[in-house]
Design a protein around this motif. Structure first.
Motif, PDB file in Angstrom:
ATOM      1  N   GLY A  46       0.789  -1.226   0.000  1.00  0.00           N
ATOM      2  CA  GLY A  46       0.000   0.000   0.000  1.00  0.00           C
ATOM      3  C   GLY A  46       0.815   1.267   0.000  1.00  0.00           C
ATOM      4  N   VAL A  47       2.002   1.219  -0.595  1.00  0.00           N
ATOM      5  CA  VAL A  47       2.899   2.384  -0.544  1.00  0.00           C
ATOM      6  C   VAL A  47       3.002   3.098  -1.886  1.00  0.00           C
ATOM      7  N   GLY A  48       2.259   2.631  -2.897  1.00  0.00           N
ATOM      8  CA  GLY A  48       2.403   3.232  -4.220  1.00  0.00           C
ATOM      9  C   GLY A  48       1.064   3.547  -4.857  1.00  0.00           C
ATOM     10  N   GLY A  49       1.140   3.896  -6.141  1.00  0.00           N
ATOM     11  CA  GLY A  49      -0.068   4.135  -6.903  1.00  0.00           C
ATOM     12  C   GLY A  49      -0.329   5.582  -7.252  1.00  0.00           C
ATOM     13  N   LYS A  50       0.371   6.513  -6.613  1.00  0.00           N
ATOM     14  CA  LYS A  50       0.154   7.938  -6.884  1.00  0.00           C
ATOM     15  C   LYS A  50       1.445   8.589  -7.352  1.00  0.00           C
ATOM     16  N   PRO A  51       1.344   9.586  -8.248  1.00  0.00           N
ATOM     17  CA  PRO A  51       2.539  10.309  -8.682  1.00  0.00           C
ATOM     18  C   PRO A  51       3.105  11.147  -7.547  1.00  0.00           C
ATOM     19  N   LEU A  52       4.322  11.604  -7.719  1.00  0.00           N
ATOM     20  CA  LEU A  52       5.040  12.282  -6.642  1.00  0.00           C
ATOM     21  C   LEU A  52       4.338  13.542  -6.151  1.00  0.00           C
ATOM     22  N   ASP A  53       3.604  14.236  -7.029  1.00  0.00           N
ATOM     23  CA  ASP A  53       2.957  15.470  -6.605  1.00  0.00           C
ATOM     24  C   ASP A  53       1.651  15.219  -5.848  1.00  0.00           C
ATOM     25  N   THR A  92      13.716  -1.648  -7.796  1.00  0.00           N
ATOM     26  CA  THR A  92      12.973  -0.428  -8.139  1.00  0.00           C
ATOM     27  C   THR A  92      13.860   0.804  -8.040  1.00  0.00           C
ATOM     28  N   ALA A  93      14.844   0.752  -7.153  1.00  0.00           N
ATOM     29  CA  ALA A  93      15.765   1.875  -6.986  1.00  0.00           C
ATOM     30  C   ALA A  93      16.777   1.950  -8.126  1.00  0.00           C
ATOM     31  N   LEU A  94      16.884   0.887  -8.909  1.00  0.00           N
ATOM     32  CA  LEU A  94      17.843   0.860 -10.013  1.00  0.00           C
ATOM     33  C   LEU A  94      17.216   1.312 -11.325  1.00  0.00           C
ATOM     34  N   TRP A  95      15.921   1.057 -11.488  1.00  0.00           N
ATOM     35  CA  TRP A  95      15.295   1.471 -12.744  1.00  0.00           C
ATOM     36  C   TRP A  95      14.323   2.620 -12.568  1.00  0.00           C
ATOM     37  N   GLY A  96      14.098   3.052 -11.321  1.00  0.00           N
ATOM     38  CA  GLY A  96      13.273   4.217 -11.074  1.00  0.00           C
ATOM     39  C   GLY A  96      11.799   3.959 -11.289  1.00  0.00           C
ATOM     40  N   ALA A  97      11.267   2.955 -10.608  1.00  0.00           N
ATOM     41  CA  ALA A  97       9.858   2.611 -10.770  1.00  0.00           C
ATOM     42  C   ALA A  97       8.967   3.810 -10.479  1.00  0.00           C
ATOM     43  N   GLY A 117      13.980  -8.379  -7.739  1.00  0.00           N
ATOM     44  CA  GLY A 117      12.929  -7.858  -8.585  1.00  0.00           C
ATOM     45  C   GLY A 117      11.582  -8.106  -7.937  1.00  0.00           C
ATOM     46  N   LEU A 118      10.532  -7.790  -8.645  1.00  0.00           N
ATOM     47  CA  LEU A 118       9.177  -7.986  -8.132  1.00  0.00           C
ATOM     48  C   LEU A 118       8.946  -9.474  -7.900  1.00  0.00           C
ATOM     49  N   THR A 119       8.781  -9.836  -6.643  1.00  0.00           N
ATOM     50  CA  THR A 119       8.692 -11.236  -6.236  1.00  0.00           C
ATOM     51  C   THR A 119       7.265 -11.566  -5.821  1.00  0.00           C
ATOM     52  N   LYS A 120       6.804 -12.745  -6.167  1.00  0.00           N
ATOM     53  CA  LYS A 120       5.431 -13.160  -5.875  1.00  0.00           C
ATOM     54  C   LYS A 120       5.320 -13.574  -4.407  1.00  0.00           C
ATOM     55  N   VAL A 121       4.899 -12.650  -3.571  1.00  0.00           N
ATOM     56  CA  VAL A 121       4.654 -12.898  -2.153  1.00  0.00           C
ATOM     57  C   VAL A 121       3.384 -12.146  -1.750  1.00  0.00           C
ATOM     58  N   GLU A 122       2.940 -12.369  -0.517  1.00  0.00           N
ATOM     59  CA  GLU A 122       1.730 -11.702  -0.043  1.00  0.00           C
ATOM     60  C   GLU A 122       1.842 -10.182  -0.126  1.00  0.00           C
ATOM     61  N   ALA A 123       3.008  -9.661   0.190  1.00  0.00           N
ATOM     62  CA  ALA A 123       3.188  -8.209   0.245  1.00  0.00           C
ATOM     63  C   ALA A 123       3.084  -7.549  -1.120  1.00  0.00           C
ATOM     64  N   PRO A 159      -0.390  -3.791  -9.240  1.00  0.00           N
ATOM     65  CA  PRO A 159      -1.221  -3.983 -10.431  1.00  0.00           C
ATOM     66  C   PRO A 159      -0.681  -5.069 -11.364  1.00  0.00           C
ATOM     67  N   VAL A 160      -1.603  -5.741 -12.033  1.00  0.00           N
ATOM     68  CA  VAL A 160      -1.234  -6.815 -12.956  1.00  0.00           C
ATOM     69  C   VAL A 160      -0.257  -6.305 -14.013  1.00  0.00           C
ATOM     70  N   GLU A 161      -0.455  -5.081 -14.451  1.00  0.00           N
ATOM     71  CA  GLU A 161       0.409  -4.516 -15.497  1.00  0.00           C
ATOM     72  C   GLU A 161       1.864  -4.455 -15.057  1.00  0.00           C
ATOM     73  N   ARG A 162       2.087  -4.128 -13.776  1.00  0.00           N
ATOM     74  CA  ARG A 162       3.469  -4.052 -13.276  1.00  0.00           C
ATOM     75  C   ARG A 162       4.082  -5.461 -13.193  1.00  0.00           C
ATOM     76  N   HIS A 163       3.283  -6.434 -12.741  1.00  0.00           N
ATOM     77  CA  HIS A 163       3.776  -7.814 -12.733  1.00  0.00           C
ATOM     78  C   HIS A 163       4.146  -8.257 -14.144  1.00  0.00           C
ATOM     79  N   GLN A 164       3.302  -7.939 -15.113  1.00  0.00           N
ATOM     80  CA  GLN A 164       3.563  -8.348 -16.488  1.00  0.00           C
ATOM     81  C   GLN A 164       4.786  -7.651 -17.067  1.00  0.00           C
ATOM     82  N   LEU A 165       5.002  -6.392 -16.666  1.00  0.00           N
ATOM     83  CA  LEU A 165       6.186  -5.667 -17.114  1.00  0.00           C
ATOM     84  C   LEU A 165       7.449  -6.420 -16.723  1.00  0.00           C
ATOM     85  N   TYR A 166       7.488  -6.890 -15.484  1.00  0.00           N
ATOM     86  CA  TYR A 166       8.642  -7.659 -15.012  1.00  0.00           C
ATOM     87  C   TYR A 166       8.730  -9.013 -15.706  1.00  0.00           C
ATOM     88  N   GLU A 167       7.615  -9.724 -15.695  1.00  0.00           N
ATOM     89  CA  GLU A 167       7.633 -11.100 -16.202  1.00  0.00           C
ATOM     90  C   GLU A 167       8.029 -11.173 -17.670  1.00  0.00           C
TER      91      GLU A 167
END
Length: 257
Positions: A96-103, A153-158, A195-201, A206-214
């Motif tokens: 629950g720490v993402g989803g909104k732009p920086l502003d 995420t800190a390496l590619w600037g998610a 990288g984005l790992t499949k765990v509860e957390a 979003p599915v799109e972010r999982h697919q981007l990695y996969e």
């Protein structure tokens, strides 16, 4: 090989579930006595019992790494049984720490992420240091190990994940500074950037972010916790006694470091 960490005492934070639990299980299966730490008391107890039923050496401590007093009390308890050989700083606020732009990012959430992910990692390391130094001061002892869990995420600037990305970038920089300071005590400090790992957390991602990695990995497909544990075992083991201050991305080739 089943004794890579034989008789070593390893503390893992954020170990009740997910990647942290996988670290604890893998280390215990290599002969380590593992101390699982988490804020999720009931889940932590279940995880410890699961390891014990497997015949592994495991115990649990419940505390919040956002609470300095609780951290110190926990390591006082750990120290009553002796020194420690390793620490995995895995605990972090990742749900629950993402989803909104920086502003549009919420100031309170920013501060909470930094308190847990950055300050918490520093304070846990600080509390563990006397026990790690006890390990390295023993005659004939090998080096002690700290493994910090960052994120690629800190390496590619998610995007739309500003506080989390910033906190994991801080972990990478802290790792290098810790390595410089603690080398004199024969304590190696390294970081893993999964990288984005499949765990509860990460179920909320979003599915799109999982697919981007996969789809974007050189080794395409999902990343599971067991894909990361081998690197952690290496960094905790005598095989890495001359490795410190390093960042190892473990993401199937989504990012090349």
């Amino acid at each position: 090989m089943h004794d890579l960490l034989a008789a070593k005492r390893i503390v893992i934070t954020g170990a009740a579930r997910g990647l942290g639990f996988s670290f604890a299980q893998a280390a215990a299966r290599q002969g380590a006595n593992v101390i699982l730490c988490d804020i999720l008391g009931d889940r932590l107890q279940e995880s410890v019992e699961l390891l014990c039923r497997e015949g592994l050496n495991a115990e649990g401590l419940t505390f919040d790494i956002a609470n300095p007093d609780a951290i110190n009390q926990a390591f006082d308890t750990i120290g009553k049984k002796g020194s420690i050989d390793g620490l995995i700083n895995n605990a972090a606020l990742a749900t629950g720490v993402g989803g909104k732009p920086l502003d549009e990012y919420d100031l309170t959430l920013w501060d909470k992420v930094m308190t847990v992910n950055v300050r918490g990692t520093w304070l846990v390391t600080k509390a563990a240091l006397p026990l790690l130094k006890q390990c390295t001061s023993k005659q004939g002892s090998s080096t002690a190990k700290i493994v910090n869990i960052a994120s690629d995420t800190a390496l590619w600037g998610a995007p739309k994940l500003m506080a989390y990305v910033a906190s994991k970038g801080a972990i990478i920089s802290m790792t290098r500074s810790m390595a410089r300071e603690l080398g004199v005590h024969r304590i190696c400090v390294n970081a893993i950037a999964p990288g984005l790992t499949k765990v509860e957390a990460t179920e909320y991602v979003p599915v799109e972010r999982h697919q981007l990695y996969e789809n974007g990995r050189a080794l395409q497909g999902e990343q599971m916790p067991d894909d990361v544990t081998g690197t952690a075992l290496y960094l905790l083991s005598p095989m890495s006694d001359f490795v410190t201050g390093q960042l190892i991305p473990v993401n199937g080739g989504f990012i090349f470091n």
